[in-house]
Structure formats: structure tokens, C-alpha cells
Design an enzyme around this catalytic site. Structure first.
Site, PDB file in Angstrom:
ATOM      1  CD  GLU A  31      -2.761  -1.215  -0.100  1.00 28.86           C
ATOM      2  OE1 GLU A  31      -2.992  -0.153  -0.720  1.00 28.86           O
ATOM      3  OE2 GLU A  31      -3.137  -2.322  -0.506  1.00 28.86           O
ATOM      4  CD  GLU A  51      -3.313  -3.488  -7.158  1.00 31.52           C
ATOM      5  OE1 GLU A  51      -2.711  -4.070  -6.230  1.00 31.52           O
ATOM      6  OE2 GLU A  51      -3.951  -2.433  -6.982  1.00 31.52           O
TER       7      GLU A  51
END
Length: 276
Positions: free
Chosen positions: A137, A204
Site C-alpha cells: 500500500e 498492482e
């Protein structure tokens, strides 16, 4: 890490989105005249800016995110402090939420980021797996791809709304024009989002690679992704809406449309890359 591929993709999608906006602006100028140009420019900036602020607020509010007490979650705060220092970014705010599934997401820009972790994730994962998720994150914030996603979604929404009203105002049957306008707006927004989704899936992979570098191995994140996937498969309802799901480390939405317009690459491929 220098991610030339991600930067080039963000630049390309930014150019495409600007092209969509320019075409829309030309339509507005041809319909309303050149005198409306200042209003188009200012309105666009305000719309995107407000959408960015609202998007960040809405994502946090949608899951009921609350501040994570440092005295109670001292180890989590320590992990984030160490990772932030290593990544050379300001420590983001940490928040906790009940999402119904183990998950986490980042929002905000570099220097003013927020990382939200679900209580379910802390219950399911081991400490090293939690650290890997946090590194993932933080990588999103460092790479600035969160801002690109939010702005891209805002421009897509703006184009969808504009197309909807163009169709409505161009017709002469109120009910039919409203239906056609709504459908045209949805299709236009979906077409623009195709370009945004191309970044979403690639970012991602990049955040996974960054997490592997900063925690020293891809195994903890690979294990975490597998646990998150298995646990989410047994849950039918979550507190995560579609726009927030695009920001999460794992998209638990099982709908048919969501599978077609996937915001995340398959977990199996992510694990394969992490362990290669």
C-alpha cells in the site's frame, strides 16, 4: 525503484484522457460558442479537484474508517514508520475499518496519504504478512498511482455526465431521451475507464514488486494474497463499494461485469511473479 513502465503507462493514459477532455471541450465550444471557454476550463479543474477530495473522503467513509490508535497498534505503526523511512515518504495516516473481508487500501497523494487496514486482515495474517501488505500500500502512495486512478475515474465520470446531457438536450422526447442519455453516458464512461483499468492492473504488479524489495522476500505477500483470496471466497457481502474496491489490494467483487472489467490481475499470476 524506478518504474519506467508504470510512468510511461500513466503518461499515455493521461494523454488519452486529456484527448477525451479536449474533444468534449470542442463540442461544448461548437454548441455554446468560444465565450464559454473560461467556464469550461475552470469547471473542469473544479470538477476534478472536488471529485478527488470527495473520492478520498467517500472511500474512507464507505468502510467507516477510524483512526488506528498508536498505543493499541504500536507494532503496525512501527512497521509503517520503518517502511516509510526506507521508501523516503512521509508516514501516512493509519486507519482501521470493518470491511467484512481481510483487505487494505491506500488513498491520497504522496505527503498526505492514508492507509486503511481491515480488522479482518489483522485477524487472518501473520505479522510478516501484514508488513508485506503495508509495504504494498505504501508503494502505491510512493508511485503516485493512487492519484492517477482517482483523477482518471473523475474524468471518466465527467465525460459520462456530459455525454448524458448532450443526448438529453439534443432530443425532443423527455422520457426516451433520459433513458438514451443515461445509457450513452454509461457506455462513454465505461469506454474511458478501459484506459484507466489498464493502469490499475499493471500498478498492482509494480506495488507487489516494491513490497517484495522492501520486505526482502516475495513469500510473505504471496501467502497474504492467498489467505485473503480464500477467506474472501466464503464471504457474500462486504462493506467495500466498487470504486473503493479498485483501490484495495484484493478486489472481492464477484459480479460478472467486475470480472470483465477487472481492476486487479489474477491472484495466481501475482503469486507466481512474487515467487519467481
Amino acid at each position: 525503484m524506478q518504474h519506467t513502465g508504470l510512468k510511461l503507462r500513466m503518461a499515455f493514459v493521461g494523454t488519452v484522457l486529456f484527448g477525451f477532455y479536449s474533444a468534449l471541450a470542442l463540442v461544448a465550444l461548437s454548441v455554446f460558442g468560444t465565450g464559454v471557454w473560461p467556464f469550461v476550463a475552470v469547471g473542469t479543474l473544479l470538477f476534478v479537484g472536488v471529485q478527488y477530495k470527495i473520492g478520498k473522503w467517500a472511500a474512507l467513509r464507505s468502510v467507516g474508517a477510524q483512526d488506528m490508535p498508536e498505543e493499541e497498534f504500536r507494532e503496525i505503526h512501527r512497521m509503517v514508520e520503518d517502511l516509510s523511512e526506507e521508501m523516503d515518504i512521509k508516514k501516512p495516516k493509519l486507519k482501521l475499518a470493518r470491511m467484512g473481508v481481510p483487505n487494505a487500501f491506500a488513498t491520497g497523494r504522496k505527503g498526505a496519504g492514508v492507509v486503511v487496514v481491515s480488522t479482518e486482515l489483522l485477524q487472518v495474517l501473520e505479522p510478516d504478512e501484514v508488513e508485506a501488505v503495508l509495504a504494498h500500500e505504501l508503494a502505491h502512495i510512493k508511485n503516485r498511482d493512487v492519484v492517477t486512478m482517482v483523477v482518471g475515474q473523475s474524468i471518466a465520470a465527467m465525460i459520462g455526465i456530459a455525454i448524458q446531457w448532450i443526448v438529453i438536450l439534443a432530443g425532443d422526447n423527455a422520457i426516451v431521451d433520459w433513458v438514451l442519455g443515461w445509457l450513452a453516458g454509461m457506455v462513454a464512461q465505461m469506454l474511458v475507464m478501459v484506459f484507466v483499468l489498464a493502469i490499475s492492473r499493471y500498478r498492482e504488479y509494480v506495488a507487489d514488486a516494491d513490497a517484495r524489495q522492501y520486505v526482502g522476500s516475495g513469500d510473505p505477500l504471496a501467502r497474504a494474497l492467498k489467505k485473503i483470496q480464500v477467506t474472501s471466497e466464503n464471504v457474500d457481502d462486504t462493506a467495500i463499494d466498487s470504486s473503493t474496491a479498485a483501490l484495495c489490494i484484493f478486489d472481492s467483487d464477484k459480479s460478472f461485469l467486475r470480472r470483465i472489467l477487472a481492476t486487479h490481475p489474477p491472484v495466481e499470476k501475482r503469486i507466481e511473479r512474487l515467487q519467481s
